[in-house]
Write an enzyme that holds these catalytic residues in place. Structure first.
Site, PDB file in Angstrom:
ATOM      1  N   GLN A 117      93.323  85.434  86.822  1.00 31.59           N
ATOM      2  CA  GLN A 117      93.957  84.162  87.147  1.00 31.59           C
ATOM      3  C   GLN A 117      95.431  84.331  87.500  1.00 31.59           C
ATOM      4  O   GLN A 117      96.182  85.022  86.807  1.00 31.59           O
ATOM      5  CB  GLN A 117      93.828  83.184  85.983  1.00 31.59           C
ATOM      6  CG  GLN A 117      94.461  81.819  86.288  1.00 31.59           C
ATOM      7  CD  GLN A 117      94.153  80.789  85.239  1.00 31.59           C
ATOM      8  OE1 GLN A 117      93.053  80.271  85.193  1.00 31.59           O
ATOM      9  NE2 GLN A 117      95.118  80.494  84.384  1.00 31.59           N
ATOM     10  N   ASP A 147      84.606  65.300 101.332  1.00 34.94           N
ATOM     11  CA  ASP A 147      84.831  66.499 102.137  1.00 34.94           C
ATOM     12  C   ASP A 147      83.491  67.164 102.462  1.00 34.94           C
ATOM     13  O   ASP A 147      82.516  66.463 102.737  1.00 34.94           O
ATOM     14  CB  ASP A 147      85.746  67.450 101.348  1.00 34.94           C
ATOM     15  CG  ASP A 147      86.632  68.312 102.225  1.00 34.94           C
ATOM     16  OD1 ASP A 147      86.091  69.244 102.836  1.00 34.94           O
ATOM     17  OD2 ASP A 147      87.850  68.070 102.281  1.00 34.94           O
ATOM     18  N   ASP A 156      85.176  78.583  88.454  1.00 32.55           N
ATOM     19  CA  ASP A 156      86.507  77.995  88.328  1.00 32.55           C
ATOM     20  C   ASP A 156      86.490  76.488  88.576  1.00 32.55           C
ATOM     21  O   ASP A 156      87.545  75.837  88.542  1.00 32.55           O
ATOM     22  CB  ASP A 156      87.477  78.672  89.315  1.00 32.55           C
ATOM     23  CG  ASP A 156      88.754  79.173  88.643  1.00 32.55           C
ATOM     24  OD1 ASP A 156      88.947  78.876  87.451  1.00 32.55           O
ATOM     25  OD2 ASP A 156      89.551  79.843  89.315  1.00 32.55           O
ATOM     26  N   HIS A 180      85.509  74.442 102.650  1.00 35.03           N
ATOM     27  CA  HIS A 180      86.719  73.625 102.729  1.00 35.03           C
ATOM     28  C   HIS A 180      86.863  72.704 101.520  1.00 35.03           C
ATOM     29  O   HIS A 180      87.933  72.631 100.886  1.00 35.03           O
ATOM     30  CB  HIS A 180      86.685  72.818 104.031  1.00 35.03           C
ATOM     31  CG  HIS A 180      87.922  72.039 104.318  1.00 35.03           C
ATOM     32  ND1 HIS A 180      88.120  70.757 103.861  1.00 35.03           N
ATOM     33  CD2 HIS A 180      89.037  72.346 105.042  1.00 35.03           C
ATOM     34  CE1 HIS A 180      89.287  70.304 104.283  1.00 35.03           C
ATOM     35  NE2 HIS A 180      89.871  71.246 104.997  1.00 35.03           N
ATOM     36  N   LEU A 191      89.989  75.366  86.971  1.00 32.09           N
ATOM     37  CA  LEU A 191      90.108  75.467  85.522  1.00 32.09           C
ATOM     38  C   LEU A 191      91.234  76.403  85.088  1.00 32.09           C
ATOM     39  O   LEU A 191      91.546  77.377  85.785  1.00 32.09           O
ATOM     40  CB  LEU A 191      88.791  75.982  84.942  1.00 32.09           C
ATOM     41  CG  LEU A 191      87.595  75.022  85.053  1.00 32.09           C
ATOM     42  CD1 LEU A 191      86.305  75.787  84.859  1.00 32.09           C
ATOM     43  CD2 LEU A 191      87.727  73.904  84.034  1.00 32.09           C
ATOM     44  N   ASN A 193      91.553  79.099  83.067  1.00 31.29           N
ATOM     45  CA  ASN A 193      90.757  80.113  82.381  1.00 31.29           C
ATOM     46  C   ASN A 193      91.331  81.485  82.716  1.00 31.29           C
ATOM     47  O   ASN A 193      92.498  81.592  83.069  1.00 31.29           O
ATOM     48  CB  ASN A 193      89.271  79.988  82.757  1.00 31.29           C
ATOM     49  CG  ASN A 193      89.058  79.954  84.267  1.00 31.29           C
ATOM     50  OD1 ASN A 193      89.910  80.400  85.042  1.00 31.29           O
ATOM     51  ND2 ASN A 193      87.925  79.415  84.704  1.00 31.29           N
ATOM     52  N   ILE A 195      90.280  83.559  85.176  1.00 31.87           N
ATOM     53  CA  ILE A 195      89.970  84.053  86.519  1.00 31.87           C
ATOM     54  C   ILE A 195      90.571  83.178  87.606  1.00 31.87           C
ATOM     55  O   ILE A 195      90.848  81.991  87.394  1.00 31.87           O
ATOM     56  CB  ILE A 195      88.434  84.148  86.743  1.00 31.87           C
ATOM     57  CG1 ILE A 195      87.788  82.762  86.602  1.00 31.87           C
ATOM     58  CG2 ILE A 195      87.805  85.153  85.794  1.00 31.87           C
ATOM     59  CD1 ILE A 195      86.343  82.705  87.059  1.00 31.87           C
ATOM     60  N   VAL A 197      92.299  81.006  90.099  1.00 24.57           N
ATOM     61  CA  VAL A 197      93.492  80.179  90.267  1.00 24.57           C
ATOM     62  C   VAL A 197      93.452  79.041  89.257  1.00 24.57           C
ATOM     63  O   VAL A 197      92.474  78.880  88.522  1.00 24.57           O
ATOM     64  CB  VAL A 197      93.574  79.612  91.701  1.00 24.57           C
ATOM     65  CG1 VAL A 197      93.785  80.726  92.717  1.00 24.57           C
ATOM     66  CG2 VAL A 197      92.317  78.802  92.050  1.00 24.57           C
ATOM     67  N   ASN A 271      96.882  68.321 111.843  1.00 26.05           N
ATOM     68  CA  ASN A 271      97.397  69.634 112.235  1.00 26.05           C
ATOM     69  C   ASN A 271      97.741  69.725 113.719  1.00 26.05           C
ATOM     70  O   ASN A 271      97.725  70.802 114.298  1.00 26.05           O
ATOM     71  CB  ASN A 271      96.375  70.723 111.891  1.00 26.05           C
ATOM     72  CG  ASN A 271      96.082  70.812 110.408  1.00 26.05           C
ATOM     73  OD1 ASN A 271      96.876  70.375 109.583  1.00 26.05           O
ATOM     74  ND2 ASN A 271      94.938  71.374 110.064  1.00 26.05           N
ATOM     75  N   ALA A 280      95.115  59.056 107.715  1.00 25.81           N
ATOM     76  CA  ALA A 280      96.446  59.167 107.113  1.00 25.81           C
ATOM     77  C   ALA A 280      97.430  58.145 107.683  1.00 25.81           C
ATOM     78  O   ALA A 280      98.357  57.718 106.988  1.00 25.81           O
ATOM     79  CB  ALA A 280      96.992  60.581 107.305  1.00 25.81           C
ATOM     80  N   TYR A 282      97.015  55.107 108.267  1.00 21.52           N
ATOM     81  CA  TYR A 282      96.894  53.768 107.706  1.00 21.52           C
ATOM     82  C   TYR A 282      97.863  53.595 106.532  1.00 21.52           C
ATOM     83  O   TYR A 282      98.023  54.502 105.706  1.00 21.52           O
ATOM     84  CB  TYR A 282      95.456  53.501 107.257  1.00 21.52           C
ATOM     85  CG  TYR A 282      94.465  53.539 108.397  1.00 21.52           C
ATOM     86  CD1 TYR A 282      94.704  52.816 109.560  1.00 21.52           C
ATOM     87  CD2 TYR A 282      93.304  54.292 108.308  1.00 21.52           C
ATOM     88  CE1 TYR A 282      93.806  52.849 110.617  1.00 21.52           C
ATOM     89  CE2 TYR A 282      92.396  54.331 109.357  1.00 21.52           C
ATOM     90  CZ  TYR A 282      92.650  53.601 110.514  1.00 21.52           C
ATOM     91  OH  TYR A 282      91.773  53.634 111.557  1.00 21.52           O
ATOM     92  N   SER A 332      95.246  69.806 105.147  1.00 27.86           N
ATOM     93  CA  SER A 332      94.148  69.705 104.180  1.00 27.86           C
ATOM     94  C   SER A 332      94.518  70.334 102.850  1.00 27.86           C
ATOM     95  O   SER A 332      94.052  69.918 101.794  1.00 27.86           O
ATOM     96  CB  SER A 332      92.898  70.417 104.710  1.00 27.86           C
ATOM     97  OG  SER A 332      92.115  69.577 105.507  1.00 27.86           O
TER      98      SER A 332
END
Length: 399
Positions: A117, A147, A156, A180, A191, A193, A195, A197, A271, A280, A282, A332
């Site tokens: 992690q 998504d 994770d 994605h 999480l 933990n 590992i 991220v 992008n 976005a 709105y 994103s």
């Protein structure tokens, strides 16, 4: 013999002329848009389902799904004639295109191994890790990732997933077959933990709402249905790391309905390097632009007066499909940093930001606090690149 050859030649010429004429007619019809396609019909209030079905059948339409959130239906119509007839008839407010929307991030690298992690630079930059020692890890705030789905087996993420839905095909899994959505989910809620991220709100309750296909694209109607499902399942925040260059009134109506119901909606700005995309753009959404590790606007990031906040969006490491990890860039990736910050704010007392005096956060109050506590970038105050500045989760949870 010469007469027979002449007649055959004449027949061939006549046949060729007919084919050219038919081809010209076909091309003309295509040119004026007579082909059919997916549409969204918004019905007048008071029309029952039987009447709607009768109107559709009369014009050769096929209902694909109900969109009760906006009093509409996603349908297939055979041609422009049927669209015009329906749109101009009794019982129908309007007919609009079922616009395609797309993910707003692309991978630069990926791996299937589980690294030890690490704290991603973006989570560090928004100071989310400074919030956790206070006991605020965003538990049990419910966040819907609308998504490509979320990886159901990712070590994770799995413990934080509290439900899911596939709006593309309700008989199939919401599991992420693109990557994605899992990446977005990891930035929000990976999480804490040993590992991979860790996300901005490592104990967020995630809702996996699949509205985009394996290729990362989908229809507006599926996004609307996904928003409806999220609302029905008590989502407090909706992350929309997707968009289109074209607006949709039906989509806007869905956003308004969620906003009025008290749901905070965070959306990627786009992008294009130019104007902010939809949804976005709105005003009911928190529109997020992307910054790099030098706190500069990413070259690809959309910009404009609709931008509310900026967040890290370049070379972001997070969870991916299956059990993997990937580094992606895009607005994103910026949006879920803000979504995570929203979840942390929702886990604090509303205090002096309680404008309406009801003792609870509403979307406008959350957005105002995030903007007030952001780290100013660019010119002083609001600007079209960074909005009110770089989101700062630690500042935002202070009284």
């Amino acid at each position: 013999m010469n007469t027979i050859i002449f007649n055959r030649s004449l027949s061939i010429l006549l046949l060729a002329a007919i084919l050219v004429t038919v081809g010209a007619i076909f091309l003309t019809n295509k040119a004026v848009g007579e082909e059919g396609g997916r549409k969204i019909i918004i019905w007048q209030t008071g029309l029952n389902e039987a009447a709607k079905d009768e109107l559709l059948a009369k014009h050769g339409g096929i209902k694909l799904k109900n969109l009760s959130l906006v009093n509409g239906s996603a349908v297939w119509l055979p041609n422009k004639t049927s669209e015009k007839a329906l749109g101009g008839g009794a019982g129908v407010l309007r007919v609009e295109d079922d616009i395609l929307v797309f993910t707003l991030g692309k991978p630069s690298s990926s791996a299937t191994t589980q690294p030890t992690q690490t704290l991603p630079w973006g989570i560090n930059r928004i100071d989310a890790e400074l919030v956790w020692p206070s006991g605020n890890n965003a538990d049990p705030v419910r966040v819907a990732i609308v998504d490509t789905g979320i990886s159901a087996t990712h070590p994770d993420l799995a413990a934080n997933i509290k439900g899911g839905y596939n709006a593309i095909n309700t008989t199939k899994s919401w599991n992420d077959d693109n990557g994605h959505g899992s990446h977005v989910a990891g930035t929000v809620a990976a999480l804490n933990n040993s590992i991979g991220v860790i996300g901005a709100g490592p104990a967020v309750d995630l809702l996996a709402v699949k509205v985009l296909s394996r290729s990362g694209s989908g229809f507006t109607s599926d996004v609307i249905e996904g928003i409806q499902w999220a609302m029905n399942n008590n989502a407090q925040v909706i992350n929309l790391s997707l968009g289109s260059s074209s607006g949709s009134q039906a989509m806007h109506d869905a956003i308004i309905a969620a906003y009025n119901a008290g749901v905070v909606i965070v959306a990627a700005a786009g992008n294009s390097g130019a104007a902010v995309g939809f949804p976005a753009a709105y005003p009911e959404t928190i529109a997020v632009s992307a910054t790099d590790s030098n706190n500069l606007l990413a070259s690809f990031s959309s910009r404009g007066p609709e931008i509310d906040l900026a967040a890290p969006g370049v070379s972001i490491l997070s969870t991916y499909k299956g059990t993997g990890y990937a580094t992606l860039s895009g607005t994103s990736m910026a949006a879920p940093h803000v979504t995570g910050a929203v979840a942390l704010v929702l886990n604090t007392p509303v205090g002096t930001y309680d404008v309406n005096g009801d003792g609870r956060w509403n979307p406008a109050e959350v957005q105002k606090k995030l903007q007030d506590r952001a780290t100013d970038l660019g010119i002083s105050g609001f600007d079209n690149l960074y909005g009110w500045g770089l989101v700062n989760a630690y500042n935002a949870i202070q009284p």
